[in-house]
Design a protein around this motif. Structure first.
Motif, mmCIF file in Angstrom:
data_model
loop_
_atom_site.group_PDB
_atom_site.id
_atom_site.type_symbol
_atom_site.label_atom_id
_atom_site.label_comp_id
_atom_site.label_asym_id
_atom_site.label_seq_id
_atom_site.Cartn_x
_atom_site.Cartn_y
_atom_site.Cartn_z
ATOM 1 N N LEU A 414 15.177 -66.659 7.538
ATOM 2 C CA LEU A 414 16.077 -66.271 6.457
ATOM 3 C C LEU A 414 16.193 -64.752 6.426
ATOM 4 N N THR A 415 17.380 -64.239 6.698
ATOM 5 C CA THR A 415 17.596 -62.799 6.514
ATOM 6 C C THR A 415 18.321 -62.608 5.189
ATOM 7 N N PHE A 416 17.772 -61.711 4.355
ATOM 8 C CA PHE A 416 18.424 -61.453 3.070
ATOM 9 C C PHE A 416 18.604 -59.961 2.876
ATOM 10 N N ASP A 417 19.526 -59.617 2.018
ATOM 11 C CA ASP A 417 19.821 -58.200 1.744
ATOM 12 C C ASP A 417 18.969 -57.771 0.546
ATOM 13 N N HIS A 418 17.978 -56.929 0.841
ATOM 14 C CA HIS A 418 17.020 -56.546 -0.184
ATOM 15 C C HIS A 418 17.667 -55.753 -1.324
ATOM 16 N N ARG A 419 18.896 -55.297 -1.099
ATOM 17 C CA ARG A 419 19.582 -54.595 -2.182
ATOM 18 C C ARG A 419 19.911 -55.566 -3.312
ATOM 19 N N LEU A 420 20.183 -56.823 -2.938
ATOM 20 C CA LEU A 420 20.636 -57.791 -3.933
ATOM 21 C C LEU A 420 19.486 -58.578 -4.544
ATOM 22 N N VAL A 421 18.505 -58.814 -3.698
ATOM 23 C CA VAL A 421 17.461 -59.739 -4.130
ATOM 24 C C VAL A 421 16.137 -59.281 -3.530
ATOM 25 N N ASP A 422 15.042 -59.583 -4.224
ATOM 26 C CA ASP A 422 13.738 -59.136 -3.746
ATOM 27 C C ASP A 422 13.060 -60.212 -2.905
ATOM 28 N N GLY A 423 11.946 -59.811 -2.340
ATOM 29 C CA GLY A 423 11.227 -60.716 -1.450
ATOM 30 C C GLY A 423 10.760 -61.996 -2.144
ATOM 31 N N GLY A 424 10.373 -61.878 -3.391
ATOM 32 C CA GLY A 424 9.859 -63.043 -4.118
ATOM 33 C C GLY A 424 10.882 -64.159 -4.228
ATOM 34 N N PRO A 425 12.024 -63.873 -4.845
ATOM 35 C CA PRO A 425 13.046 -64.929 -4.964
ATOM 36 C C PRO A 425 13.499 -65.460 -3.607
ATOM 37 N N ALA A 426 13.618 -64.563 -2.608
ATOM 38 C CA ALA A 426 14.047 -64.996 -1.280
ATOM 39 C C ALA A 426 13.012 -65.940 -0.680
ATOM 40 N N ALA A 427 11.717 -65.584 -0.843
ATOM 41 C CA ALA A 427 10.643 -66.417 -0.305
ATOM 42 C C ALA A 427 10.616 -67.768 -1.000
ATOM 43 N N ARG A 428 10.852 -67.750 -2.330
ATOM 44 C CA ARG A 428 10.844 -69.024 -3.062
ATOM 45 C C ARG A 428 12.002 -69.925 -2.595
ATOM 46 N N PHE A 429 13.116 -69.293 -2.310
ATOM 47 C CA PHE A 429 14.262 -70.061 -1.812
ATOM 48 C C PHE A 429 13.926 -70.706 -0.463
ATOM 49 N N LEU A 430 13.352 -69.888 0.427
ATOM 50 C CA LEU A 430 13.022 -70.415 1.756
ATOM 51 C C LEU A 430 11.972 -71.528 1.642
ATOM 52 N N GLN A 431 11.065 -71.313 0.735
ATOM 53 C CA GLN A 431 10.011 -72.307 0.493
ATOM 54 C C GLN A 431 10.652 -73.643 0.063
ATOM 55 N N ARG A 432 11.674 -73.539 -0.774
ATOM 56 C CA ARG A 432 12.353 -74.741 -1.249
ATOM 57 C C ARG A 432 13.103 -75.435 -0.100
ATOM 58 N N VAL A 433 13.692 -74.615 0.759
ATOM 59 C CA VAL A 433 14.394 -75.196 1.911
ATOM 60 C C VAL A 433 13.397 -75.950 2.790
ATOM 61 N N VAL A 434 12.253 -75.311 3.015
ATOM 62 C CA VAL A 434 11.222 -75.945 3.840
ATOM 63 C C VAL A 434 10.799 -77.267 3.202
ATOM 64 N N GLN A 435 10.640 -77.226 1.887
ATOM 65 C CA GLN A 435 10.213 -78.428 1.179
ATOM 66 C C GLN A 435 11.231 -79.566 1.345
ATOM 67 N N LEU A 436 12.497 -79.220 1.243
ATOM 68 C CA LEU A 436 13.541 -80.249 1.365
ATOM 69 C C LEU A 436 13.634 -80.794 2.795
ATOM 70 N N VAL A 437 13.297 -79.926 3.771
ATOM 71 C CA VAL A 437 13.287 -80.385 5.165
ATOM 72 C C VAL A 437 12.125 -81.356 5.364
ATOM 73 N N GLU A 438 10.981 -81.028 4.768
ATOM 74 C CA GLU A 438 9.762 -81.809 5.012
ATOM 75 C C GLU A 438 9.725 -83.079 4.176
ATOM 76 N N ARG A 439 10.282 -82.989 2.977
ATOM 77 C CA ARG A 439 10.189 -84.119 2.039
ATOM 78 C C ARG A 439 11.615 -84.521 1.649
ATOM 79 N N THR A 440 12.262 -85.140 2.586
ATOM 80 C CA THR A 440 13.697 -85.396 2.440
ATOM 81 C C THR A 440 14.024 -86.296 1.246
ATOM 82 N N HIS A 441 13.025 -87.069 0.793
ATOM 83 C CA HIS A 441 13.301 -87.943 -0.354
ATOM 84 C C HIS A 441 13.641 -87.132 -1.595
ATOM 85 N N LEU A 442 13.198 -85.830 -1.613
ATOM 86 C CA LEU A 442 13.498 -84.986 -2.775
ATOM 87 C C LEU A 442 15.000 -84.695 -2.886
#
Lengths: 445, 337
Positions: A414-442
C-alpha cells in the motif's frame, strides 16, 4: 451548404488530440453517423462519426497532426456541390479542392517551399530523390521551382551551402557526441577527409570536451528515437509529478490468501467466474467504506474525502499504462464487477476507452502477480491518496501453531500520500484488507 | 552528296526500291497521270515515265479501294506503296488498315504477311478541318501497324526504304509543310528542310530516334513539323540560359523509349510538342511512359504542347493560333523553371 467537420470536445481535460486516421478519402461519399476519422487523446483512441452526409472535402489535417478540439479539419459538402460560392477552378491534385488556392507565390519575393501550409511539402520526385540520397531534411530546403515546389537546384544549392570537409562516419559520431564542430577541422585522411584521429586530437586540445571522448566501441546509438507524446507523455508527466510532489510511503503486509483462493474456486464451480482483481476490488469496496480517509484526494489545499468509491485498475496495454475506472465499487455485486472489469480492460487494450472512463478514480489497484512479482512500491495516481499493489499468490510453508503447513500467501503493498493521511490510519486500512483476504466470510458481515 | 527536299528524297527512295525489287509498285490517286503533280505533293512526279503506268498505278477516287488493293496485293506477295492525298482520308480506309492489314499476321499465326506501305500527308496547311488532321495517334493505337514520321530528307529516304522492306504494314506520315515541294505544290509557311541525302544505298532503321539538339536542362520531344518548332524554341531558350535537348523519335511504333527516358533522366524535365489535338494524343502516351518509368528523375511536371481540342480552323490567323508555335513551346518550358 457544406458542414464543417470539427474535432469534438472530449471532456474538460482534453485540449488537443492527435489525428490517427481518416476512414474516408477526400472526395469520398460519407453518410451521417458513419465513422469518419480516428483521434487519439492522452487516454484513448476514439472513432468520430460524420456530422452530416455528403462528400468529404477540404481535408486540412493529416494523420499524426496534433489538433485543438473544436477546430475544423474538413468539410462535408453536398454531392452536387462543387464548392461554396464562386471559386476559381482548383488544380485537380490540390489537397483541398474546396478552398480557394493560395495566391501564386511571387518567386522574387517569396520562398514558399514549406508546402501548402498544412504540412505538405511540394517537392519534385527528382529533388526528393537527391535530398534522400544526402539525408537532407526537406524542411531545410528553400523552394524556387514552379508552383512553389522544391526542385533539384534547391537541393544542389543546399548541398553547396553546406559543403565542407568530409568526415568518416565514426569520426562524425565521435565529434557529434562530444559536441565538437568538425567542420573547422583540417582532415588528415584521403582528400582532406576528417578522420577519427583528427577528432581525437581536436578533443585532446580542448580539455573540457576531452572527458567526453570515449572509444568508438563504446559509442552507443539509439536504435529507435521515440517522441515523448500522447499516452507516453502523459504517463511521464504524471509519474514524475507523483514521485516528486507526493509524500509517498509504502507499507507491505503478507496475507494468507488460502481462503480467498478457495472462495474463488468455489465461485467458479458455481458458475461465477471472478478474477483476483475482481475479488480485490470487492474487498477494497468494503475496506474503503470503513476507512474513508484512504478514499480521498488532495486538491489544492483541501483534502476531499469522497463519498463514492471509484477504483482505477492499472492495465498494461500496447500503448502504455492505462487506468480505466470501475465506478461505485462498494455498491456492486461481484458478478457486476467482474463483467464491468472484463469489458473495461478489453476496451483499454483495444484503445477504445472514452476519456471519461479513464478519469474520476478515487483509489487505484495494481496487480503484478501474473508477472511473478512478490512485492513492489507502486506510485500513487495523483491526486488520489493511495494505491494498493497486489503481488503473486504463492504456496508457502507457514507456521500455524507449532506446525508447518502449506498456505497460499500474497504480499500487499500500500503506497499512501503522507500529506493526506498518517501511517496509523493507512496501516489500519491495510490491516483490514489483509483481514478480509484471510477471513473472506467477513465480506458477508 | 545531293541537297534534297523531303519530296525529292521520298521520290528517290521509291525509285531505288522499285529498281531493286520488281514487286514494289505505287498505287494512289493522280500519282502518275500525265500532266499531273505526281500525287498531291509531287512525290511520284516523273516516276510513271520511268516505270510505266503498270507500276505507278492511278485509281478512281476510292480510298478504301486503294487500301484494299494494297492489303490484298501485299498478302499475295507484292510490296505496294499506297498513297493517299490527305491523311484525313485514312478514315475512309480504316477497315482495311485497322481490321485487315494490322490483324492478318496475328490471325494467321504468322503465315500471312502484309508488307505494304501507306503514305499519308498530315498537318494543318490552310485547307480547313478535313484536310488538316494529324492522325498519328489513331494508328499508334492499333497493334500490328508500324508508324514512322520522318522530319528530314535523310530520314525520309532511309525510313521509306526500310518501310518497303519491312514485312509488316507501315504507315508513313509526311508533313505537308516539310515536303519542300516546288512549283504549284509549294506550301505557304513551309519549313523546307532541305538536307544532304546520300546518293548511295542506306537505310534508317525503324524504331530508332535521334537527338536533334543536345541540352542539359529540359527535353523537348517533337515529331514532324514540331521538331522544327522545338528546335527554334531551343535556340531562343538558349539565349535565356536554358539548354534544351530536342528529340525526334522518327518512328512512333515501335517507339525509341530508351532515347527519351535517357534524356529525361539527364534533364529532369519533359515537354512534348505535337500538332494533334490534346486529348488522347500521342503526347499523352509519351508523358505516361515517362511518368511510369522515369518518375523519380522528374524535376517538374510533364507538359504537353498540342493543338486544342477543336477541328483545325480554316482562317489563316486562327490556324496560326491553333498549331503549336515556337512561342508556346518557350512558354511551356519556362513554366518548368
Amino acid at each position: 451548404m457544406a458542414t464543417e467537420v470539427l474535432v469534438p470536445p472530449l471532456g474538460q481535460t482534453v485540449d488537443t488530440v492527435t489525428l490517427v486516421a481518416w476512414y474516408k478519402a477526400e472526395g469520398e461519399t460519407v453518410a451521417q453517423g458513419e465513422s469518419l476519422f480516428a483521434i487519439e487523446t492522452d487516454k484513448a483512441t476514439l472513432d468520430i462519426e460524420a456530422p452530416a452526409s455528403g462528400v468529404l472535402r477540404g481535408v486540412t489535417a493529416q494523420p499524426g497532426d496534433e489538433i485543438k478540439v473544436l477546430s475544423p479539419i474538413a468539410l462535408i459538402a453536398a454531392p452536387d456541390e462543387a464548392a461554396e460560392g464562386p471559386r476559381p477552378p482548383a488544380h485537380p491534385c490540390s489537397a483541398d479542392s474546396d478552398t480557394p488556392p493560395a495566391p501564386r507565390p511571387d518567386r522574387t519575393t517569396e520562398k514558399r517551399g514549406r508546402g501548402d501550409g498544412r504540412g505538405r511539402i511540394f517537392i519534385s520526385p527528382r529533388a526528393r530523390r537527391l535530398a534522400e540520397e544526402h539525408s537532407i531534411p526537406l524542411e531545410a530546403l528553400e523552394a524556387t521551382g514552379p508552383e512553389g515546389a522544391i526542385i533539384e537546384r534547391d537541393v544542389r544549392a543546399y548541398l553547396d551551402a553546406h559543403a565542407g570537409p568530409s568526415i568518416t562516419p565514426v569520426a562524425r559520431r565521435m565529434a557529434d557526441g562530444a559536441g565538437l564542430d568538425w567542420r573547422g577541422l583540417t582532415g588528415s585522411g584521403p582528400g582532406g577527409r576528417v578522420t577519427r584521429d583528427d577528432v581525437v586530437q581536436a578533443l585532446e586540445k580542448a580539455p573540457k570536451a576531452a572527458a567526453v571522448v570515449t572509444a568508438p566501441a563504446e559509442i552507443n546509438e539509439a536504435i529507435e528515437s521515440i517522441p515523448l507524446r500522447s499516452v507516453r507523455a502523459v504517463i511521464a508527466e504524471r509519474m514524475l509529478r507523483s514521485a516528486t510532489d507526493a509524500a509517498q510511503v509504502t507499507l507491505t503486509a503478507e496475507a494468507d490468501a488460502t481462503a480467498l483462493v478457495k472462495l474463488r474456486d468455489q465461485l467458479a464451480q458455481d458458475g461465477v467466474n471472478a478474477s483476483y482483481n475482481d475479488l480485490f476490488l470487492y474487498i477494497l469496496g468494503r475496506a474503503l467504506t470503513e476507512h474513508p480517509l484512504l478514499n480521498a484526494s488532495l486538491e489544492g489545499d483541501t483534502i476531499k474525502v469522497w463519498q463514492r468509491i471509484h477504483i482505477g485498475l492499472a492495465v498494461d496495454t500496447e500503448r502504455g499504462l492505462l487506468v480505466p475506472v470501475v465506478r461505485n465499487v462498494d455498491r456492486k455485486r461481484l458478478l457486476q464487477l467482474s463483467e464491468e472489469t472484463l469489458s473495461l480492460v478489453d476496451r483499454a487494450r483495444a484503445g477504445q476507452c472514452t476519456p471519461d472512463e479513464l478519469s474520476g478514480g478515487t483509489f487505484t489497484l495494481t496487480n503484478l502477480g501474473m508477472f511473478g512479482i512478490d512485492a513492489f512500491t507502486p506510485l500513487i495516481n495523483l491526486p488520489e491518496c493511495a494505491v494498493l499493489g497486489v503481488g503473486r499468490i504463492k504456496r508457502q510453508p507457514v507456521m500455524v501453531g507449532d506446525e508447518v503447513v502449506g498456505r497460499e500467501m500474497v504480499w500487499l503493498s500500500l503506497t499512501f500520500d503522507h500529506r493526506l493521511v498518517d501511517g496509523g490510519p493507512a496501516a489500519r486500512f491495510l490491516q483490514r484488507v489483509v483481514q478480509l483476504v484471510e477471513r473472506t466470510h467477513l465480506l458477508m458481515a | 552528296m545531293a541537297e534534297m527536299s523531303i519530296a525529292e528524297a521520298l521520290r528517290q527512295a521509291i525509285r531505288e526500291e522499285m529498281q531493286r525489287d520488281p514487286r514494289v509498285f505505287c498505287v494512289g490517286e493522280d500519282i502518275g497521270i500525265t500532266g499531273g503533280f505526281g500525287g498531291a505533293f509531287t512525290v511520284t512526279l516523273g516516276l510513271a515515265d520511268e516505270f510505266g503506268h503498270e507500276r505507278i498505278l492511278d485509281t478512281p477516287i476510292s480510298e478504301i479501294g486503294i487500301a484494299g488493293l494494297a492489303v490484298g496485293s501485299a498478302m499475295a506477295g507484292l510490296r505496294p506503296i499506297a498513297d493517299v492525298q490527305y491523311g484525313d482520308f485514312l478514315f475512309c480506309m480504316m477497315d482495311q488498315l485497322a481490321n485487315q492489314a494490322a490483324k492478318m499476321t496475328y490471325m494467321s499465326g504468322g503465315t500471312v504477311k502484309v508488307p505494304m506501305v501507306m503514305r499519308a500527308p498530315v498537318g494543318s496547311t490552310r485547307r480547313g478541318a478535313q484536310h488538316a488532321q494529324s492522325l498519328e495517334a489513331f494508328f499508334t493505337h492499333v497493334p500490328g501497324l508500324k508508324v514512322v514520321a520522318p522530319s528530314t530528307a535523310y530520314d525520309a529516304k532511309g525510313l521509306l526504304k526500310s518501310a518497303v522492306r519491312d514485312d509488316n504494314p507501315v504507315i508513313v506520315f509526311e508533313h505537308k509543310l516539310l515536303y519542300g515541294s516546288k512549283g504549284p505544290r509549294s506550301e505557304a509557311g513551309s519549313v523546307s528542310p532541305i538536307g544532304e541525302v546520300p546518293e548511295e544505298e542506306y537505310l534508317v532503321p525503324i524504331g530508332k530516334g535521334i537527338t536533334r539538339r543536345e541540352g542539359s536542362d529540359v527535353t523537348i520531344v517533337g515529331k514532324l513539323l514540331t521538331v522544327y518548332r522545338a528546335l527554334a524554341a531551343a535556340e531562343k531558350l538558349a539565349q535565356d540560359g536554358i539548354q534544351a535537348e530536342v528529340i525526334d523519335p522518327r518512328t512512333l511504333v515501335p517507339l525509341d523509349k530508351e532515347l527519351i527516358l535517357e534524356s529525361v533522366c539527364k534533364t529532369g524535365r519533359l515537354v512534348i510538342v505535337e500538332e494533334d489535338n490534346l486529348t488522347g494524343g500521342w503526347a499523352a502516351d509519351v508523358a505516361a511512359i515517362v511518368a511510369e518509368e522515369a518518375f523519380f528523375w522528374l524535376d517538374a511536371p510533364i507538359k504537353r504542347v498540342s493543338a486544342p481540342d477543336t477541328p483545325a480552323p480554316f482562317a489563316p490567323v486562327m490556324e496560326e493560333f491553333y498549331v503549336p508555335s515556337e512561342e508556346r513551346v518557350i512558354e511551356a518550358v519556362k513554366a518548368l523553371f
